[in-house]
Design a protein around this motif. Sequence first.
Motif, PDB file in Angstrom:
ATOM      1  N   VAL B 239       0.775  -1.018   0.114  1.00  0.00           N
ATOM      2  CA  VAL B 239      -0.106   0.011  -0.050  1.00  0.00           C
ATOM      3  C   VAL B 239       1.082   1.242  -0.013  1.00  0.00           C
ATOM      4  N   ARG B 240       2.004   1.223   0.818  1.00  0.00           N
ATOM      5  CA  ARG B 240       2.765   2.418   0.862  1.00  0.00           C
ATOM      6  C   ARG B 240       3.550   2.455  -0.324  1.00  0.00           C
ATOM      7  N   GLN B 241       4.132   1.323  -1.096  1.00  0.00           N
ATOM      8  CA  GLN B 241       4.853   1.314  -2.288  1.00  0.00           C
ATOM      9  C   GLN B 241       4.334   0.563  -3.351  1.00  0.00           C
ATOM     10  N   PRO B 242       3.199   0.780  -4.003  1.00  0.00           N
ATOM     11  CA  PRO B 242       2.300  -0.198  -4.775  1.00  0.00           C
ATOM     12  C   PRO B 242       3.360  -0.456  -5.900  1.00  0.00           C
ATOM     13  N   LEU B 243       4.345   0.329  -6.533  1.00  0.00           N
ATOM     14  CA  LEU B 243       4.927   0.059  -7.657  1.00  0.00           C
ATOM     15  C   LEU B 243       6.081  -0.882  -7.532  1.00  0.00           C
ATOM     16  N   PHE B 262      -9.879  -3.623  -7.113  1.00  0.00           N
ATOM     17  CA  PHE B 262      -9.422  -2.469  -6.667  1.00  0.00           C
ATOM     18  C   PHE B 262      -7.981  -2.279  -6.860  1.00  0.00           C
ATOM     19  N   PHE B 266      -5.816   0.881  -8.080  1.00  0.00           N
ATOM     20  CA  PHE B 266      -4.894   1.582  -7.566  1.00  0.00           C
ATOM     21  C   PHE B 266      -3.417   1.709  -8.226  1.00  0.00           C
ATOM     22  N   GLN B 447     -11.816  -3.309  -0.508  1.00  0.00           N
ATOM     23  CA  GLN B 447     -10.593  -3.593  -1.008  1.00  0.00           C
ATOM     24  C   GLN B 447     -10.460  -5.032  -0.964  1.00  0.00           C
TER      25      GLN B 447
END
Lengths: 79, 552
Positions: B239-243, B262, B266, B447
Amino acid sequence: MDVPVITALVRELFLQNDPAIPLSPGDDLLQIGVCDSLGLVQLTTELERRLPGLRVHDAEVTADNLGSIGRISEFLGRK
Amino acid sequence: MTPAGARSLHRLTSEPERTVAIYLHGGSPDEPVAAARVLSRASGFAGALAGEGRPRPAAVAAICLYPGLNLHAAWLGALWAGYVPTMIAPPSPRMEPAKYAAGFRAMAGHLGADAWVLDDAAAGLLGAAAGDLGRRVLVAEAVDDAAWAGRTFSDTGDLDAIAVLQHSSGTTGLQKAIGLTSRQILAHEDAYARALDMSARDTVVSWLPLYHDMGFVACFLMPLLRGMRLVEMSPFDWVRQPLRLLDAIQQYSGTLCWLPNFAFAFLAGARERAGDRGPWDLSPIRAWTNSSAPVMASSVARFLEAYADSGVTRNQLTASYAMAENVYAVTQSQPGAFREARVDREAFSRHVLQPDPGEAGLALVSNGPALETTEVRIVTPEGADLPEGRGGEILLRGACRFVGYVGRPDLTAAAIDGGWYHTGDLGALLDGELFVTGRAKDLVIVQGRNFYPGDLEAAAAEIPGVAPGRVAAFGVSDEATGTEKLVILFERDSGSDDPESAIALRLRAHIAQTFNCAAGEVRAVPPRWLVKSTSGKVARADNRAKYLAHVH
């Protein structure tokens, strides 16, 4: 961006703009259920949109930086 | 140990050098782990859990840990030691300590597990209360790899004994424990592997939690049983670093990735935000599987557009319809066969799927054909079969279908009728493919996590100022986020002097603390606004319709 403006943004994004809901700068937004961690990402996007030139790295999207209105204000001050 | 346990053990012992998993940790180097290391660590957990004797038959071991080697090893060790293991969501450490301990005790009471595995932090927060959770309570960090030394594992050969438990509800609503036998797990493994042509050449990249069926089966059990390599990060880090998920796919040539709907929206949003990142080489991916009910065409379209420069194509997209009651997958579409249908909106409201290729048509996404081990039927509320193109409740049966809810013959009898499991979901068949269109039962999915309105309403009723029995909780679809927004409406108790806004905020905090979920909207409505059914219960569907018409 000062505390009243951030408070208004939080109300707009997560509280259907309800001005009556009491929010203070020290409230932990996640703990009191105003938003979740995905909400912090949404908030960041909105801050970047409204403050041209602001770039928040993904790793900075933490409760330490953005978990309360007071912390958001301090974080923006540091950026 | 059950035959499913024996299969997992055999996989690890036959290729000790193979990299089983690579754990991505926030802030520290990636941790590749070989089969021999998993074997040794899991044996340690088996020894510590078994102690001097064997567990009593069907004794449950609750594994409540954050992602990483200990979580995988503790689950395997429990399975090999003869327990029925189950993954439990660690409660949010953000909770107040008293609520944390109370929540934990309630969960333990529900589950009735004999053994628990916790981490240091959870044991610390619980203090002396940790010892009361079950007969054997282990702190993962203290478990010694040598605890099983000199002993051997033996296969009971009993395919029909319950091997593992899953829970129909994501986190707290543990009222429905789903028991799965080795026969069902192995039948699912075989059929699902064939549906997506899974093999030891595959690398699964995942951020999904293991206390939910998508993460547990698709991104843990399947890799374990099929010998696929797993690259795993925690939901918290994602969630903090989706990439980082995409960095990992590129770095380790990931071939399979399961995501709830979702997450497609996102990830698209994350790329739009970080315009200077990428592109990635995501061409090794054979299948992105959107496993949701329903899959939203808009979320998928945004994802395709955001990553077109990174080699993401429509041919990689697949969709699945899945549930713990069928181990996991009920249907799965093939790579290259992702199918959308545009249907007439007015006819759709009458549960008829009538093709309308124009722009005005409603875009539906196919969840694919049923697995070869599973049969699907669509029926009317009276139970009569419906032809293709007509919407109704989805029923299923087959080799992967669960036997029943553990300890709840009443719920089992209500859910399984003549061999057919009534899913409570709505859908229609078109050319042999299932289009899941909605839900007949009042489930809220935020989610990818399931919440039962009854649980939410019961929690809301505990808040001073909320009128007893005058709360409605329901989900409202949100295209922008690709998931549902949780809405809670309440009437103020006539005896309360508190302002409605203060009650609403208390209610929000209580829901966040109890369910680890932020409500999208909590709103007071005037006295007698909420619609009740003739039996005096709050009618959720009616209140949802009233909300959409008048409030929203």
